[in-house]
Design an enzyme around this catalytic site. Structure first.
Site, PDB file in Angstrom:
ATOM      1  N   ASP A 105       0.814  -1.217   0.000  1.00  0.00           N
ATOM      2  CA  ASP A 105       0.000   0.000   0.000  1.00  0.00           C
ATOM      3  C   ASP A 105       0.852   1.273   0.000  1.00  0.00           C
ATOM      4  OD1 ASP A 105      -2.661  -0.856  -0.174  1.00  0.00           O
ATOM      5  OD2 ASP A 105      -2.862  -1.149   1.996  1.00  0.00           O
ATOM      6  N   HIS A 134     -11.486   7.005   4.611  1.00  0.00           N
ATOM      7  CA  HIS A 134     -10.600   8.167   4.732  1.00  0.00           C
ATOM      8  C   HIS A 134     -11.379   9.388   4.238  1.00  0.00           C
ATOM      9  CE1 HIS A 134      -6.508   5.852   4.334  1.00  0.00           C
ATOM     10  NE2 HIS A 134      -6.614   6.326   5.560  1.00  0.00           N
ATOM     11  N   CYS A 160      -5.139   9.454  -3.407  1.00  0.00           N
ATOM     12  CA  CYS A 160      -4.411   8.565  -2.497  1.00  0.00           C
ATOM     13  C   CYS A 160      -2.971   8.359  -2.965  1.00  0.00           C
ATOM     14  CB  CYS A 160      -5.059   7.182  -2.420  1.00  0.00           C
ATOM     15  SG  CYS A 160      -6.740   7.165  -1.866  1.00  0.00           S
TER      16      CYS A 160
END
Ligand code: ARG
Length: 258
Positions: A57, A156, A251
């Site tokens: 990630d 998020h 992101c």
């Protein structure tokens, strides 16, 4: 940004992740490369951090830190699978001459901390905790507005709200927030673009705006039309492979505000 060289979906820390769905790493790298090239074409400088094996990630650079006025607040991840990303990002900033401070509590960086002209919007409910909001307010001296996230798909803040700048200020999905937070958003951003569920469901709100040009998932067609209507220029990118981990263009992007 961090090249998704070691990208994978082999654990589950949000509802988008399903390790039984195959991931095409070459395709993820190609999509990510197009995103980086898009930023360069729009006149931005792209800095790269070296990806680390075993941290699939790490491509989601937004979570690595929060950077405002050249000061860097480090991250402390909620789940052990991502713990090592915190020091990796903070060291990058220290090596590159930034003033840094370590996180004192769970803080997933610009996944949950979004800077507008007047406020630092701060999400909580799934990842970043309230103590992190206080630490950010004290360090940056920006008024922090705590917003409560309630839908696990939008875990998020940057999956539920986009800072646009310009006439609308922000775009957001009201149902991703608690009733009180919705009221706060209505007060602070009366001209906001109200996103539709179908656009949020392709991570359309995970976008990066320079106040006019908005880089967003190409699948978010309705949101792109709303943006155009309000005078913005949507720039669609396809990050479908990275969406399998629950991430989109924002992101993959940590804004370095020096
Ligand atoms: N799989 C990652 C996680 O759950 C995705 C992070 C997406 N990043 C973001 N800024 N929303 O932590």
């Amino acid at each position: 940004m961090c090249r998704p060289t070691y990208f994978a979906v082999d654990y589950v820390i949000n509802p988008w992740m399903d390790p039984s769905t195959p991931v095409d790493v070459d395709r993820a790298i190609a999509q990510w490369t197009t995103l980086a090239d898009t930023y360069r074409r729009l006149g931005h400088t792209v800095e790269l951090i070296e990806p680390i094996p075993g941290l699939p990630d790490m491509v989601f650079a937004a979570n690595g830190a929060t950077v405002i006025d050249g000061t860097v607040l480090g991250s402390q991840f909620r789940y052990p699978e991502r713990t090592e990303e915190g020091p990796a990002y903070l060291n990058w900033f220290a090596r590159n001459g930034f003033v840094t401070q370590e996180a004192k509590s769970t803080n997933e960086g610009e996944g949950d901390l979004l800077l507008t002209e007047r406020y630092l919007l701060a999400g909580t409910g799934f990842r970043t905790d309230l103590d992190a909001h206080s630490q950010a307010q004290e360090l940056f001296g920006r008024p922090v507005i705590t917003l409560q996230l309630v839908d696990p798909r939008f875990y998020h803040l940057d999956t539920a709200l986009t800072v646009l700048g310009g006439p609308a200020g922000v775009a957001y999905l009201p149902q991703a927030f608690s009733a009180g937070s919705r009221k706060v958003l209505r007060q602070l951003f009366p001209d906001a673009i109200i996103a539709r569920e179908e656009d949020a469901a392709v991570l359309g709100l995970n976008a990066v705006s320079d106040g006019h040009r908005v880089v967003l998932p190409v699948q978010a067609r309705g949101l792109a039309a709303q943006l155009t209507e309000r005078g913005y220029q949507p720039v669609g990118v396809d990050l479908s492979e990275l969406r399998k981990a629950g991430g989109g263009p924002k992101c993959c992007t940590l804004e370095v505000r020096d």
